[in-house]
Design a protein around this motif. Structure first.
Motif, PDB file in Angstrom:
ATOM      1  N   ALA A  70       6.139  20.256  41.406  1.00 31.12           N
ATOM      2  CA  ALA A  70       6.592  21.457  41.427  1.00 31.12           C
ATOM      3  C   ALA A  70       5.665  22.517  41.774  1.00 31.12           C
ATOM      4  O   ALA A  70       5.608  23.239  42.737  1.00 31.12           O
ATOM      5  N   ALA A  71       4.401  22.341  40.870  1.00 30.82           N
ATOM      6  CA  ALA A  71       3.314  23.054  41.184  1.00 30.82           C
ATOM      7  C   ALA A  71       2.686  22.926  42.459  1.00 30.82           C
ATOM      8  O   ALA A  71       2.147  24.132  43.025  1.00 30.82           O
ATOM      9  N   ARG A  72       2.641  21.733  43.094  1.00 26.75           N
ATOM     10  CA  ARG A  72       2.079  21.522  44.293  1.00 26.75           C
ATOM     11  C   ARG A  72       3.106  22.182  45.236  1.00 26.75           C
ATOM     12  O   ARG A  72       2.364  22.639  46.244  1.00 26.75           O
ATOM     13  N   LEU A  73       4.339  22.066  45.289  1.00 26.79           N
ATOM     14  CA  LEU A  73       5.028  22.548  46.056  1.00 26.79           C
ATOM     15  C   LEU A  73       4.976  24.238  46.040  1.00 26.79           C
ATOM     16  O   LEU A  73       4.783  24.960  47.168  1.00 26.79           O
ATOM     17  N   GLU A  74       4.798  24.690  45.010  1.00 28.56           N
ATOM     18  CA  GLU A  74       4.569  26.472  44.731  1.00 28.56           C
ATOM     19  C   GLU A  74       3.213  26.673  45.646  1.00 28.56           C
ATOM     20  O   GLU A  74       3.321  27.825  46.211  1.00 28.56           O
ATOM     21  N   ASP A  75       2.057  25.871  45.287  1.00 28.91           N
ATOM     22  CA  ASP A  75       0.888  26.073  45.811  1.00 28.91           C
ATOM     23  C   ASP A  75       0.840  26.182  47.485  1.00 28.91           C
ATOM     24  O   ASP A  75       0.370  26.959  48.169  1.00 28.91           O
ATOM     25  N   ASP A  76       1.940  25.479  48.053  1.00 31.27           N
ATOM     26  CA  ASP A  76       2.296  25.192  49.449  1.00 31.27           C
ATOM     27  C   ASP A  76       3.461  26.110  49.911  1.00 31.27           C
ATOM     28  O   ASP A  76       3.631  26.133  51.197  1.00 31.27           O
ATOM     29  N   GLY A  77       3.857  26.882  48.935  1.00 38.47           N
ATOM     30  CA  GLY A  77       4.823  27.841  49.551  1.00 38.47           C
ATOM     31  C   GLY A  77       6.322  27.370  49.557  1.00 38.47           C
ATOM     32  O   GLY A  77       7.030  28.091  50.622  1.00 38.47           O
ATOM     33  N   LYS A  78       6.562  26.228  48.855  1.00 35.00           N
ATOM     34  CA  LYS A  78       7.806  25.488  49.439  1.00 35.00           C
ATOM     35  C   LYS A  78       8.838  25.224  48.303  1.00 35.00           C
ATOM     36  O   LYS A  78       9.665  24.662  48.332  1.00 35.00           O
ATOM     37  N   LEU A  79       8.432  25.869  47.156  1.00 29.10           N
ATOM     38  CA  LEU A  79       9.500  25.783  46.119  1.00 29.10           C
ATOM     39  C   LEU A  79      10.439  26.942  46.163  1.00 29.10           C
ATOM     40  O   LEU A  79       9.937  28.255  46.152  1.00 29.10           O
TER      41      LEU A  79
END
Length: 212
Positions: A202-211
């Motif tokens: 989820a953190a990776r998704l948030e970093d990519d603006g996809k969460l």
């Protein structure tokens, strides 16, 4: 100059207010419940982001205590791990577990640090960490929901869960000097590790603006 609507700080929702926020008819059908859960999670994470209001921050941290973990479970427990709602459920579950037995959490965190490299996001705790320190760390993680970068909040929670899972895995069958069996809970080592992996994703998704 008066605040523009886009910068006006929202009122933080508590579980008692969820039904008012989403509408009473949104809590019946499973698909409508899911939509309501997502909407409330977005209000909590995106609405509170960057606030310096200590009262709002405190309310975020203690939401599970004031409104009940069961109420949050009813709203968020069934949400996917890669959603804002699913992330919030895991963050509150992790903090509730720490507060249920902080002495055991401290023991397992310390043991985990010796078995697994500690990521920098959980560095800085005293050596060895005690109950107060692990409670403080759990609060710092949730504080990030309201005050900090949400990706960093997820990375910190994931690192904490990963370290404790390593300590818990090594404590199977342990008995303390008083003869009492080691503390066990529904958050087994395997579940903690899985939670850590989910939070990292989820953190990776948030970093990519996809969460979302």
């Amino acid at each position: 100059m008066s605040e523009t609507p886009s910068h006006r700080r929202p009122v933080m929702p508590g579980a008692r207010h969820f039904e008012d926020l989403v509408g009473p008819d949104d809590m019946g059908d499973p698909s409508e419940r899911s939509e309501a859960a997502d909407r409330c999670a977005t209000l909590l994470v995106r609405g509170a982001h960057g606030t310096d209001d200590e009262e709002v921050v405190a309310r975020v941290i203690r939401l599970a205590e004031t409104e009940g973990l069961e109420a949050l479970a009813d709203l968020w427990a069934g949400s996917p791990a890669d959603s804002l709602a699913g992330c919030l459920w895991r963050l509150y579950l992790l903090r509730t577990w720490v507060y249920a037995d902080p002495a055991a959490a401290a023991r397992e965190f310390d043991a985990g640090r010796r078995r697994s490299p500690v990521h920098e996001v959980v560095a800085g705790v005293v050596d060895p960490p005690g109950p107060d320190e692990v409670r403080h760390l759990a609060d710092l993680v949730l504080r990030g929901v309201a005050r900090g970068d949400f990706a960093d909040t997820l990375w910190r929670a994931a690192a904490f869960a990963r370290v404790v899972s390593a300590g818990r895995a090594g404590a199977e069958g342990f008995e303390d000097p008083s003869g009492r069996a080691a503390y066990h809970s529904d958050l087994s080592a395997a579940k903690l590790l899985r939670m850590a992996e989910q939070l990292e994703h989820a953190a990776r998704l948030e970093d990519d603006g996809k969460l979302a």
